[in-house]
Design a protein around this motif. Structure first.
Motif, PDB file in Angstrom:
ATOM      1  N   MET A  80       0.834  -1.202   0.000  1.00  0.00           N
ATOM      2  CA  MET A  80       0.000   0.000   0.000  1.00  0.00           C
ATOM      3  C   MET A  80       0.870   1.254   0.000  1.00  0.00           C
ATOM      4  N   ASP A  81       1.971   1.241   0.756  1.00  0.00           N
ATOM      5  CA  ASP A  81       2.893   2.382   0.754  1.00  0.00           C
ATOM      6  C   ASP A  81       3.527   2.578  -0.617  1.00  0.00           C
ATOM      7  N   ALA A  82       3.867   1.481  -1.290  1.00  0.00           N
ATOM      8  CA  ALA A  82       4.482   1.570  -2.616  1.00  0.00           C
ATOM      9  C   ALA A  82       3.482   2.071  -3.663  1.00  0.00           C
ATOM     10  N   LEU A  83       2.216   1.693  -3.521  1.00  0.00           N
ATOM     11  CA  LEU A  83       1.193   2.101  -4.486  1.00  0.00           C
ATOM     12  C   LEU A  83       0.690   3.526  -4.256  1.00  0.00           C
ATOM     13  N   ARG A  84       0.813   4.015  -3.031  1.00  0.00           N
ATOM     14  CA  ARG A  84       0.254   5.336  -2.694  1.00  0.00           C
ATOM     15  C   ARG A  84       0.726   6.445  -3.650  1.00  0.00           C
ATOM     16  N   PRO A  85       2.035   6.575  -3.951  1.00  0.00           N
ATOM     17  CA  PRO A  85       2.434   7.648  -4.888  1.00  0.00           C
ATOM     18  C   PRO A  85       1.807   7.492  -6.280  1.00  0.00           C
ATOM     19  N   TRP A  86       1.621   6.267  -6.711  1.00  0.00           N
ATOM     20  CA  TRP A  86       0.985   6.040  -8.012  1.00  0.00           C
ATOM     21  C   TRP A  86      -0.461   6.540  -7.974  1.00  0.00           C
ATOM     22  N   SER A  87      -1.141   6.298  -6.847  1.00  0.00           N
ATOM     23  CA  SER A  87      -2.513   6.766  -6.697  1.00  0.00           C
ATOM     24  C   SER A  87      -2.565   8.287  -6.602  1.00  0.00           C
ATOM     25  N   GLU A  88      -1.680   8.871  -5.791  1.00  0.00           N
ATOM     26  CA  GLU A  88      -1.668  10.325  -5.626  1.00  0.00           C
ATOM     27  C   GLU A  88      -1.398  11.044  -6.947  1.00  0.00           C
ATOM     28  N   ASN A  89      -0.621  10.407  -7.821  1.00  0.00           N
ATOM     29  CA  ASN A  89      -0.325  10.991  -9.133  1.00  0.00           C
ATOM     30  C   ASN A  89      -1.332  10.566 -10.200  1.00  0.00           C
ATOM     31  N   LYS A  90      -2.402   9.902  -9.762  1.00  0.00           N
ATOM     32  CA  LYS A  90      -3.494   9.470 -10.643  1.00  0.00           C
ATOM     33  C   LYS A  90      -3.011   8.573 -11.777  1.00  0.00           C
ATOM     34  N   LEU A  91      -2.053   7.679 -11.436  1.00  0.00           N
ATOM     35  CA  LEU A  91      -1.532   6.716 -12.400  1.00  0.00           C
ATOM     36  C   LEU A  91      -2.165   5.342 -12.227  1.00  0.00           C
ATOM     37  N   ILE A  92      -2.913   5.168 -11.138  1.00  0.00           N
ATOM     38  CA  ILE A  92      -3.648   3.927 -10.923  1.00  0.00           C
ATOM     39  C   ILE A  92      -5.040   4.262 -10.398  1.00  0.00           C
ATOM     40  N   ALA A  93      -5.936   3.305 -10.580  1.00  0.00           N
ATOM     41  CA  ALA A  93      -7.223   3.301  -9.894  1.00  0.00           C
ATOM     42  C   ALA A  93      -7.200   2.019  -9.063  1.00  0.00           C
ATOM     43  N   TRP A  94      -7.709   2.072  -7.850  1.00  0.00           N
ATOM     44  CA  TRP A  94      -7.733   0.869  -7.013  1.00  0.00           C
ATOM     45  C   TRP A  94      -9.017   0.841  -6.208  1.00  0.00           C
ATOM     46  N   PHE A  95      -9.514  -0.377  -5.997  1.00  0.00           N
ATOM     47  CA  PHE A  95     -10.771  -0.513  -5.283  1.00  0.00           C
ATOM     48  C   PHE A  95     -10.923  -1.936  -4.750  1.00  0.00           C
ATOM     49  N   TYR A  96     -11.888  -2.079  -3.837  1.00  0.00           N
ATOM     50  CA  TYR A  96     -12.277  -3.380  -3.284  1.00  0.00           C
ATOM     51  C   TYR A  96     -13.621  -3.754  -3.897  1.00  0.00           C
ATOM     52  N   ALA A  97     -13.868  -5.060  -4.061  1.00  0.00           N
ATOM     53  CA  ALA A  97     -15.123  -5.480  -4.669  1.00  0.00           C
ATOM     54  C   ALA A  97     -15.571  -6.834  -4.119  1.00  0.00           C
ATOM     55  N   ASP A  98     -16.846  -6.951  -3.889  1.00  0.00           N
ATOM     56  CA  ASP A  98     -17.456  -8.232  -3.573  1.00  0.00           C
ATOM     57  C   ASP A  98     -17.655  -8.938  -4.906  1.00  0.00           C
ATOM     58  N   SER A  99     -17.073 -10.107  -5.069  1.00  0.00           N
ATOM     59  CA  SER A  99     -17.067 -10.781  -6.353  1.00  0.00           C
ATOM     60  C   SER A  99     -17.885 -12.068  -6.281  1.00  0.00           C
ATOM     61  N   PHE A 100     -18.696 -12.312  -7.298  1.00  0.00           N
ATOM     62  CA  PHE A 100     -19.504 -13.524  -7.332  1.00  0.00           C
ATOM     63  C   PHE A 100     -19.722 -13.939  -8.790  1.00  0.00           C
ATOM     64  N   ALA A 101     -20.052 -15.176  -8.962  1.00  0.00           N
ATOM     65  CA  ALA A 101     -20.351 -15.703 -10.302  1.00  0.00           C
ATOM     66  C   ALA A 101     -21.828 -16.072 -10.344  1.00  0.00           C
ATOM     67  N   GLU A 102     -22.418 -15.846 -11.490  1.00  0.00           N
ATOM     68  CA  GLU A 102     -23.792 -16.250 -11.695  1.00  0.00           C
ATOM     69  C   GLU A 102     -23.807 -17.452 -12.626  1.00  0.00           C
ATOM     70  N   GLU A 103     -24.478 -18.485 -12.193  1.00  0.00           N
ATOM     71  CA  GLU A 103     -24.589 -19.698 -13.028  1.00  0.00           C
ATOM     72  C   GLU A 103     -25.628 -19.465 -14.101  1.00  0.00           C
ATOM     73  N   ARG A 104     -25.359 -19.998 -15.266  1.00  0.00           N
ATOM     74  CA  ARG A 104     -26.301 -19.865 -16.378  1.00  0.00           C
ATOM     75  C   ARG A 104     -26.916 -21.190 -16.685  1.00  0.00           C
TER      76      ARG A 104
END
Length: 104
Positions: A80-104
């Protein structure tokens, strides 16, 4: 499943981005406790042309609590410390997500 996603934007110096990803970001990701799956996508294009994104990294954990525990570990805090400058300079987007699969 719960995941942490980092998307790198295209930059002028793609070699520097690749060097940071391969020598810093990826080794720290691989040390995260509880990591169940790691998926890397190199973005090639989007409909109607070139994408503004270069690389997407998705890390999967059994739950939000497992992800939070991983991010509080030594490699998680270092990452997180290593990624922070990339985020502050708007070179990355980062997020958390609840992930699921839908059966077909």
């Amino acid at each position: 499943m719960f995941k942490f996603v980092v998307i790198y934007y295209r930059v002028d110096d793609e070699a520097a981005l690749e060097e940071f990803y391969s020598s810093t970001h990826l080794p720290l990701l691989e040390q995260l406790p509880g990591l169940q799956r790691l998926e890397v996508s190199r973005v090639t294009s989007q409909p109607f042309g070139r994408s503004r994104f270069h690389l997407m990294i998705e890390t999967y954990f059994s739950s939000e609590a497992a992800l939070r525990e991983a991010l509080l570990s030594r490699p998680g805090l270092e990452m997180m410390d290593a990624l922070r400058p990339w985020s502050e300079n708007k070179l990355i987007a980062w997020f958390y997500a609840d992930s699921f699969a839908e059966e077909r």
